[in-house]
Scaffold this motif. Structure first.
Motif, PDB file in Angstrom:
ATOM      1  N   ALA A 166      36.940  47.386  36.254  1.00 18.63           N
ATOM      2  CA  ALA A 166      36.716  46.068  35.648  1.00 18.63           C
ATOM      3  C   ALA A 166      38.036  45.342  35.445  1.00 18.63           C
ATOM      4  O   ALA A 166      38.124  44.126  35.661  1.00 18.63           O
TER       5      ALA A 166
ATOM      6  N   GLU B   9      32.286  44.221  37.266  1.00 18.27           N
ATOM      7  CA  GLU B   9      33.046  44.191  38.530  1.00 18.27           C
ATOM      8  C   GLU B   9      32.356  43.296  39.551  1.00 18.27           C
ATOM      9  O   GLU B   9      32.991  42.458  40.207  1.00 18.27           O
TER      10      GLU B   9
ATOM     11  N   SER C 249      39.215  43.863  38.671  1.00 14.92           N
ATOM     12  CA  SER C 249      38.419  42.692  39.047  1.00 14.92           C
ATOM     13  C   SER C 249      38.796  41.479  38.203  1.00 14.92           C
ATOM     14  O   SER C 249      38.813  40.340  38.703  1.00 14.92           O
TER      15      SER C 249
END
Length: 271
Positions: free
Chosen positions: A254, A57, A257
């Motif tokens: 994640a 991230e 992102s």
């Protein structure tokens, strides 16, 4: 525990960028080197995976900032670099697909764990535990095959990314391209590690299709030894379910992102 044959122990890449690199590019290097300090063996723990996803991230945020720089746009607009960045853009969607599919596999894993737990609770007076374990074993085999396919897909992206050629012109251009390339490669390694973790059998047994448990369940009655074995299984399943919850939360972060980074890539190309 057996791991995927295509997933070998492999360290994250550590890079050293030119001293005069932009601070944003240097920040990417710092995060990459921090990730490099994490264990990346095929027997990685839940904590290692969660920390890696958290680091991913942070890495994606840094690369997103890097993509916003005017210098990056100038580099991408150079004719000799367009093809490489187009490849980077194509790889980003493939990595997103793998991330999304991995999330679906985790959801399926949790569903099958809940079904197994339900069969344990209904074990008195019937063979629910035996049937539940058989279904879970079948699912685990399918999970390993699906994970292997995703790892092979990632290895193909990794190969394309690492062999993509770029011209070593000025130091800033080298720094930007190298940072984006290595960030992409580390992302791939993290997902390879996660998929290897998911492909490992939850229970160790030399007996095919849980024949040991099957022998301990006779005429709808579970013997004491069988009860103790199933109780141990229940404890392990509960622990693993909690681990999957932690991984799933980090994976969602994640994924978000990665979406933002792809959006930034698209914005740069369309400018």
């Amino acid at each position: 525990m057996a791991a995927l044959p295509c997933s070998k122990t492999k360290p994250f890449r550590s890079i050293s960028l030119p001293v005069r690199s932009h601070p944003t590019t240097q920040r990417v290097e710092e995060v990459l080197n921090k990730l490099n300090g994490l264990e990346t063996s095929v027997t990685a723990t839940t904590e290692t995976i969660c920390n890696s996803l958290l680091g991913l991230e942070e890495l994606q945020k840094c690369t997103d900032d890097l993509l916003q720089l005017p210098q990056t746009f100038q580099i991408i607009s150079q004719r000799q670099h367009v093809k490489w960045f187009e490849e980077l853009l194509g790889n980003s969607i493939r990595i997103l697909d793998v991330c999304g599919t991995t999330g679906e596999l985790i959801s399926q894993y949790k569903e099958n764990i809940r079904a197994l737990q339900s069969s344990f609770r209904r074990r008195k007076g019937d063979s629910s535990a035996e049937a539940g374990i058989a279904r879970f074993t079948s699912f685990s085999k399918k999970m390993k095959k699906d994970a292997k396919k995703l790892v092979l897909s990632l290895k193909q992206v990794d190969c394309e990314t690492l062999t993509a050629a770029f011209l070593e012109t000025d130091q800033e251009t080298i720094a930007v391209i190298r940072a984006l390339r290595e960030a992409n490669a580390v992302c791939i390694l993290i997902f390879q590690m996660l998929l290897s973790f998911l492909s490992m059998p939850l229970f160790k047994s030399k007996h095919p299709k849980w024949s040991l448990v099957s022998k301990l369940i006779h005429n709808g009655r579970i013997e004491l030894e069988g009860l103790e074995n199933i109780t141990n299984m229940e404890t392990k399943v509960e622990t693993f379910e909690a681990q999957l919850d932690s991984i799933e939360k980090r994976l969602e972060g994640a994924f978000r992102s990665l979406i933002r980074s792809r959006s930034s890539l698209l914005n740069v190309f369309s400018s």
